[in-house]
Design a protein around this motif. Structure first.
Motif, PDB file in Angstrom:
ATOM      1  N   LYS A  24       0.824  -1.219   0.000  1.00 42.70           N
ATOM      2  CA  LYS A  24       0.000   0.000   0.000  1.00 42.70           C
ATOM      3  C   LYS A  24       0.852   1.260   0.000  1.00 42.70           C
ATOM      4  N   ARG A  25       2.090   1.149   0.475  1.00 46.46           N
ATOM      5  CA  ARG A  25       2.977   2.318   0.475  1.00 46.46           C
ATOM      6  C   ARG A  25       3.487   2.642  -0.931  1.00 46.46           C
ATOM      7  N   HIS A  26       3.484   1.638  -1.813  1.00 47.26           N
ATOM      8  CA  HIS A  26       4.115   1.829  -3.122  1.00 47.26           C
ATOM      9  C   HIS A  26       3.154   2.051  -4.275  1.00 47.26           C
ATOM     10  N   ALA A  27       1.932   1.609  -4.136  1.00 47.79           N
ATOM     11  CA  ALA A  27       0.999   1.743  -5.263  1.00 47.79           C
ATOM     12  C   ALA A  27      -0.418   1.536  -4.770  1.00 47.79           C
ATOM     13  N   SER A  28      -1.332   2.029  -5.570  1.00 43.70           N
ATOM     14  CA  SER A  28      -2.740   1.802  -5.274  1.00 43.70           C
ATOM     15  C   SER A  28      -3.145   0.494  -5.958  1.00 43.70           C
ATOM     16  N   VAL A  29      -2.989  -0.597  -5.244  1.00 40.62           N
ATOM     17  CA  VAL A  29      -3.233  -1.907  -5.849  1.00 40.62           C
ATOM     18  C   VAL A  29      -4.333  -2.640  -5.082  1.00 40.62           C
ATOM     19  N   ALA A  30      -5.053  -3.481  -5.808  1.00 38.33           N
ATOM     20  CA  ALA A  30      -5.992  -4.387  -5.137  1.00 38.33           C
ATOM     21  C   ALA A  30      -5.183  -5.548  -4.564  1.00 38.33           C
ATOM     22  N   ILE A  31      -5.613  -6.041  -3.436  1.00 38.59           N
ATOM     23  CA  ILE A  31      -4.861  -7.114  -2.770  1.00 38.59           C
ATOM     24  C   ILE A  31      -5.794  -8.259  -2.413  1.00 38.59           C
ATOM     25  N   GLU A  32      -5.345  -9.477  -2.715  1.00 38.89           N
ATOM     26  CA  GLU A  32      -6.070 -10.687  -2.309  1.00 38.89           C
ATOM     27  C   GLU A  32      -5.140 -11.471  -1.381  1.00 38.89           C
ATOM     28  N   ARG A  33      -5.641 -11.826  -0.213  1.00 39.96           N
ATOM     29  CA  ARG A  33      -4.793 -12.548   0.730  1.00 39.96           C
ATOM     30  C   ARG A  33      -5.351 -13.930   1.037  1.00 39.96           C
ATOM     31  N   THR A  34      -4.441 -14.874   1.175  1.00 41.20           N
ATOM     32  CA  THR A  34      -4.841 -16.192   1.649  1.00 41.20           C
ATOM     33  C   THR A  34      -3.769 -16.716   2.594  1.00 41.20           C
ATOM     34  N   THR A  35      -4.190 -17.416   3.629  1.00 42.07           N
ATOM     35  CA  THR A  35      -3.244 -17.966   4.604  1.00 42.07           C
ATOM     36  C   THR A  35      -3.437 -19.477   4.676  1.00 42.07           C
ATOM     37  N   VAL A  36      -2.315 -20.193   4.588  1.00 42.64           N
ATOM     38  CA  VAL A  36      -2.351 -21.661   4.604  1.00 42.64           C
ATOM     39  C   VAL A  36      -1.505 -22.152   5.782  1.00 42.64           C
TER      40      VAL A  36
END
Ligand SMILES: Cc1nc2c(=O)[nH]c(=O)nc-2n(C[C@H](O)[C@H](O)[C@H](O)CO)c1C
Length: 153
Positions: A24-36
């Motif tokens: 978020k500090r570097h670009a306005s990007v969408a983020i998808e997170r997954t934890t395994v």
């Protein structure tokens, strides 16, 4: 641009949260997170982030333990991640922090944060600003500990 962040519950640092903060500090990007649970579960998780959740690039965050069996599993997980890249034709930036790279918990937390942040920036640059990486070609960059720097004759 959409960035996937895949991390593990095995890791002793919340590397996913750090990666998202840095992205978020570097670009306005969408983020998808997954934890395994562990790093061996990362390859398919990353492939699903790309194929099912539309990510342009994925950051795969894992922490190999200090035992021999952990190192063997880390190598296997790494091969899985490379295979997932070839199967999807997308980059998956592997960010593994081996527990025995650090002398104590404090250094482990520091190293995991530094390496994760530096690779999150690499991921943004790979997709959005590849010329930034080209400008750094041959400069001996390292993620986490000090850069090696260019070799001199
Ligand atoms: C031996 C071992 N070592 C690690 C490790 O060092 N780091 C890690 O993230 N996960 C480890 N695991 C768990 C596997 O990655 C995986 O989560 C399980 O085998 C379930 O698929 C295993 C089984």
């Amino acid at each position: 641009m959409k960035v996937g962040v895949a991390d593990t519950t095995f890791a002793r640092v919340n590397m996913g949260a750090i990666a998202i903060n840095e992205l978020k500090r570097h670009a306005s990007v969408a983020i998808e997170r997954t934890t395994v649970p562990g790093f061996k579960d990362l390859p398919v998780a990353c492939k699903k982030l790309i194929e099912e959740r539309g990510c342009d690039i994925v950051i795969a965050l894992g922490m190999p333990g200090g035992q021999e069996k952990d190192k063997l599993c880390a190598h296997e997980a790494s091969q899985g991640l490379m295979l997932a890249q070839l199967m999807t034709n997308h980059h998956i930036i592997e960010v593994f922090v081996h527990e025995d790279e650090a002398g104590d918990d404090q250094e482990l937390a520091w190293l995991a944060e530094r390496r994760t942040r530096e690779h999150a920036e690499n991921a943004v640059n790979l997709v959005l600003r590849p010329e930034v990486l080209t400008r750094m070609a041959g400069t001996g960059q390292r993620q986490g500990f000090k850069d090696a720097g260019p070799a001199r004759q």
